[in-house]
Design a protein around this motif. Structure first.
Motif, PDB file in Angstrom:
ATOM      1  N   ARG A  47       0.831  -1.201   0.000  1.00 30.53           N
ATOM      2  CA  ARG A  47       0.000   0.000   0.000  1.00 30.53           C
ATOM      3  C   ARG A  47       0.868   1.255   0.000  1.00 30.53           C
ATOM      4  N   TYR A  48       2.117   1.097   0.413  1.00 31.27           N
ATOM      5  CA  TYR A  48       3.052   2.227   0.477  1.00 31.27           C
ATOM      6  C   TYR A  48       4.119   2.158  -0.606  1.00 31.27           C
ATOM      7  N   ILE A  49       4.506   0.954  -0.989  1.00 26.06           N
ATOM      8  CA  ILE A  49       5.496   0.749  -2.048  1.00 26.06           C
ATOM      9  C   ILE A  49       4.797   0.017  -3.183  1.00 26.06           C
ATOM     10  N   THR A  50       4.521   0.703  -4.266  1.00 27.62           N
ATOM     11  CA  THR A  50       3.744   0.121  -5.357  1.00 27.62           C
ATOM     12  C   THR A  50       4.644  -0.716  -6.258  1.00 27.62           C
ATOM     13  N   PRO A  51       4.364  -2.015  -6.388  1.00 28.21           N
ATOM     14  CA  PRO A  51       5.205  -2.850  -7.253  1.00 28.21           C
ATOM     15  C   PRO A  51       4.831  -2.698  -8.721  1.00 28.21           C
ATOM     16  N   ASP A  52       5.821  -2.861  -9.574  1.00 34.09           N
ATOM     17  CA  ASP A  52       5.554  -2.938 -11.015  1.00 34.09           C
ATOM     18  C   ASP A  52       5.124  -4.350 -11.396  1.00 34.09           C
ATOM     19  N   TYR A  53       5.698  -5.328 -10.681  1.00 31.07           N
ATOM     20  CA  TYR A  53       5.399  -6.734 -10.965  1.00 31.07           C
ATOM     21  C   TYR A  53       5.244  -7.479  -9.646  1.00 31.07           C
ATOM     22  N   VAL A  54       4.374  -8.492  -9.662  1.00 30.32           N
ATOM     23  CA  VAL A  54       4.180  -9.361  -8.504  1.00 30.32           C
ATOM     24  C   VAL A  54       4.421 -10.797  -8.954  1.00 30.32           C
ATOM     25  N   HIS A  55       5.235 -11.525  -8.170  1.00 35.72           N
ATOM     26  CA  HIS A  55       5.540 -12.919  -8.463  1.00 35.72           C
ATOM     27  C   HIS A  55       5.078 -13.777  -7.289  1.00 35.72           C
ATOM     28  N   VAL A  56       4.338 -14.846  -7.579  1.00 33.41           N
ATOM     29  CA  VAL A  56       3.909 -15.789  -6.549  1.00 33.41           C
ATOM     30  C   VAL A  56       4.949 -16.905  -6.476  1.00 33.41           C
ATOM     31  N   PHE A  57       5.509 -17.091  -5.276  1.00 34.11           N
ATOM     32  CA  PHE A  57       6.583 -18.063  -5.080  1.00 34.11           C
ATOM     33  C   PHE A  57       6.054 -19.227  -4.256  1.00 34.11           C
ATOM     34  N   GLN A  67       9.714 -22.158  -6.590  1.00 28.67           N
ATOM     35  CA  GLN A  67       9.588 -21.723  -7.976  1.00 28.67           C
ATOM     36  C   GLN A  67       8.612 -20.557  -8.074  1.00 28.67           C
ATOM     37  N   VAL A  68       8.720 -19.803  -9.161  1.00 32.30           N
ATOM     38  CA  VAL A  68       7.732 -18.774  -9.466  1.00 32.30           C
ATOM     39  C   VAL A  68       6.534 -19.466 -10.115  1.00 32.30           C
ATOM     40  N   ALA A  69       5.396 -19.434  -9.405  1.00 34.36           N
ATOM     41  CA  ALA A  69       4.204 -20.147  -9.875  1.00 34.36           C
ATOM     42  C   ALA A  69       3.325 -19.287 -10.765  1.00 34.36           C
ATOM     43  N   GLU A  70       3.355 -17.973 -10.559  1.00 37.67           N
ATOM     44  CA  GLU A  70       2.542 -17.062 -11.363  1.00 37.67           C
ATOM     45  C   GLU A  70       3.120 -15.663 -11.222  1.00 37.67           C
ATOM     46  N   GLN A  71       2.912 -14.836 -12.217  1.00 36.10           N
ATOM     47  CA  GLN A  71       3.350 -13.446 -12.130  1.00 36.10           C
ATOM     48  C   GLN A  71       2.368 -12.530 -12.845  1.00 36.10           C
ATOM     49  N   GLY A  72       2.365 -11.286 -12.401  1.00 32.13           N
ATOM     50  CA  GLY A  72       1.444 -10.315 -12.970  1.00 32.13           C
ATOM     51  C   GLY A  72       1.737  -8.929 -12.432  1.00 32.13           C
ATOM     52  N   GLY A  73       0.750  -8.058 -12.491  1.00 39.30           N
ATOM     53  CA  GLY A  73       0.894  -6.698 -12.000  1.00 39.30           C
ATOM     54  C   GLY A  73       0.391  -6.567 -10.576  1.00 39.30           C
ATOM     55  N   PRO A  74       0.227  -5.328 -10.095  1.00 39.68           N
ATOM     56  CA  PRO A  74      -0.230  -5.104  -8.714  1.00 39.68           C
ATOM     57  C   PRO A  74      -1.561  -5.772  -8.394  1.00 39.68           C
ATOM     58  N   GLU A  75      -2.386  -5.980  -9.407  1.00 41.65           N
ATOM     59  CA  GLU A  75      -3.687  -6.609  -9.166  1.00 41.65           C
ATOM     60  C   GLU A  75      -3.544  -8.046  -8.655  1.00 41.65           C
ATOM     61  N   LEU A  76      -2.428  -8.688  -8.978  1.00 44.61           N
ATOM     62  CA  LEU A  76      -2.209 -10.050  -8.491  1.00 44.61           C
ATOM     63  C   LEU A  76      -2.063 -10.062  -6.972  1.00 44.61           C
ATOM     64  N   ALA A  77      -1.412  -9.042  -6.403  1.00 41.63           N
ATOM     65  CA  ALA A  77      -1.282  -8.948  -4.950  1.00 41.63           C
ATOM     66  C   ALA A  77      -2.651  -8.810  -4.297  1.00 41.63           C
ATOM     67  N   GLU A  78      -3.533  -8.042  -4.925  1.00 39.46           N
ATOM     68  CA  GLU A  78      -4.879  -7.872  -4.384  1.00 39.46           C
ATOM     69  C   GLU A  78      -5.644  -9.197  -4.404  1.00 39.46           C
ATOM     70  N   ARG A  79      -5.439  -9.984  -5.447  1.00 38.80           N
ATOM     71  CA  ARG A  79      -6.099 -11.290  -5.525  1.00 38.80           C
ATOM     72  C   ARG A  79      -5.569 -12.223  -4.433  1.00 38.80           C
ATOM     73  N   LEU A  80      -4.247 -12.173  -4.196  1.00 44.19           N
ATOM     74  CA  LEU A  80      -3.664 -12.996  -3.141  1.00 44.19           C
ATOM     75  C   LEU A  80      -4.204 -12.609  -1.776  1.00 44.19           C
ATOM     76  N   GLU A  81      -4.402 -11.313  -1.566  1.00 52.05           N
ATOM     77  CA  GLU A  81      -4.943 -10.834  -0.300  1.00 52.05           C
ATOM     78  C   GLU A  81      -6.353 -11.400  -0.087  1.00 52.05           C
ATOM     79  N   ALA A  82      -7.107 -11.479  -1.168  1.00 47.86           N
ATOM     80  CA  ALA A  82      -8.493 -11.947  -1.064  1.00 47.86           C
ATOM     81  C   ALA A  82      -8.603 -13.464  -1.007  1.00 47.86           C
ATOM     82  N   GLU A  83      -7.735 -14.169  -1.744  1.00 48.17           N
ATOM     83  CA  GLU A  83      -7.903 -15.614  -1.910  1.00 48.17           C
ATOM     84  C   GLU A  83      -6.851 -16.451  -1.190  1.00 48.17           C
ATOM     85  N   GLY A  84      -5.710 -15.853  -0.821  1.00 48.44           N
ATOM     86  CA  GLY A  84      -4.626 -16.636  -0.242  1.00 48.44           C
ATOM     87  C   GLY A  84      -3.893 -17.446  -1.293  1.00 48.44           C
TER      88      GLY A  84
END
Length: 251
Positions: free
Chosen positions: A212-222, A226-243
């Motif tokens: 919320r304070y440091i805006t990422p350009d890319y988000v990687h799910v580890f 391994q890196v399982a998925e990657q995307g933009g800041p919206e991916l972090a929001e999905r992780l927050e909602a879904e785990g």
């Protein structure tokens, strides 16, 4: 423009039962000025990646490369990696009894640059940076991390980052153990470095609150080394909602 490129990185860690594979082929590229958030559950290998990049002797690279502008960091000693432009903010900073913060910082700056900074300008830079991080001036004469609170330790890590100005910074769960005020101050410090330099940031975290304070350009799910998925800041929001359940294999 600099590039940090991790290619098919495999890493084992030594355990009482022998080597255990942690990283299983990591591919990740960070360029100057970019912020990449690396998110994943406990035990997924995020900190192992950080320490392997930095050169911790506990972690054995079995294959792969970590390239900084084409030079293989894995062929360098820890101090050579720092001089090449790498910086690690540790999740659990260690105490260094008998070494004051002021001596530590000036020694580190001298080692990185190959020459001692001009004293008057250096004192001014340290004082100003500490003020920005809301650190008491007497902090400079305390021994490194000795008796520091969790928030003080993390502010000290960002103080180093601001003063040393690396090409790439790996921030290993810098948000852990911070209250909301300390989190805001630390995040502001990271953003100042980003605004004033072309530093590339690999930000390791479990939670979205620091994002919320440091805006990422890319988000990687580890997950599972391994890196399982990657995307933009919206991916972090999905992780927050879904785990992370959808990335984990059924028991």
């Amino acid at each position: 423009m600099s590039t940090l490129e991790i290619r098919d990185l495999h890493v084992d860690v030594e355990t009482p039962d022998g080597p255990k594979k942690i990283l299983r082929g990591v591919d990740l590229t960070v360029k100057s000025g970019e912020t990449h958030a690396l998110m994943g559950p406990n035990g997924s290998g995020k900190s192992t990646l950080a320490y392997a990049i930095a050169g911790h002797p506990k972690y054995a690279v079995t294959s792969g490369e970590v390239l900084l502008d084409g030079d293989n960091l894995l062929e360098m000693s820890v101090d050579e990696r720092a001089r090449a432009g790498m910086f690690l903010a540790m999740q659990y900073p260690v105490e260094v009894p008998g070494v004051t913060v002021s001596n530590f910082l000036r020694t580190a700056k001298t080692a990185i640059d190959g020459k001692a900074p001009a004293l008057r300008q250096w004192v001014s830079d340290v004082r100003g940076t500490m003020e920005n991080l809301r650190m008491d001036p007497t902090f400079a004469e305390r021994n490194v991390n000795e008796g520091f609170s969790g928030g003080e330790k993390k502010r000290h890590e960002i103080l180093q980052m601001e003063l040393l100005q690396p090409k790439f910074a790996v921030l290993d769960e810098t948000d852990s153990g911070l209250d909301v005020d300390a989190l805001r101050v630390v995040s502001e410090g990271v953003n100042r470095v980003k605004d004033n330099t072309d530093v590339g940031v690999l930000l390791i975290t479990h939670y979205t609150r620091i994002l919320r304070y440091i805006t990422p350009d890319y988000v990687h799910v580890f997950v599972n080394g391994q890196v399982a998925e990657q995307g933009g800041p919206e991916l972090a929001e999905r992780l927050e909602a879904e785990g992370y359940d959808r990335f984990l294999a059924p028991a």
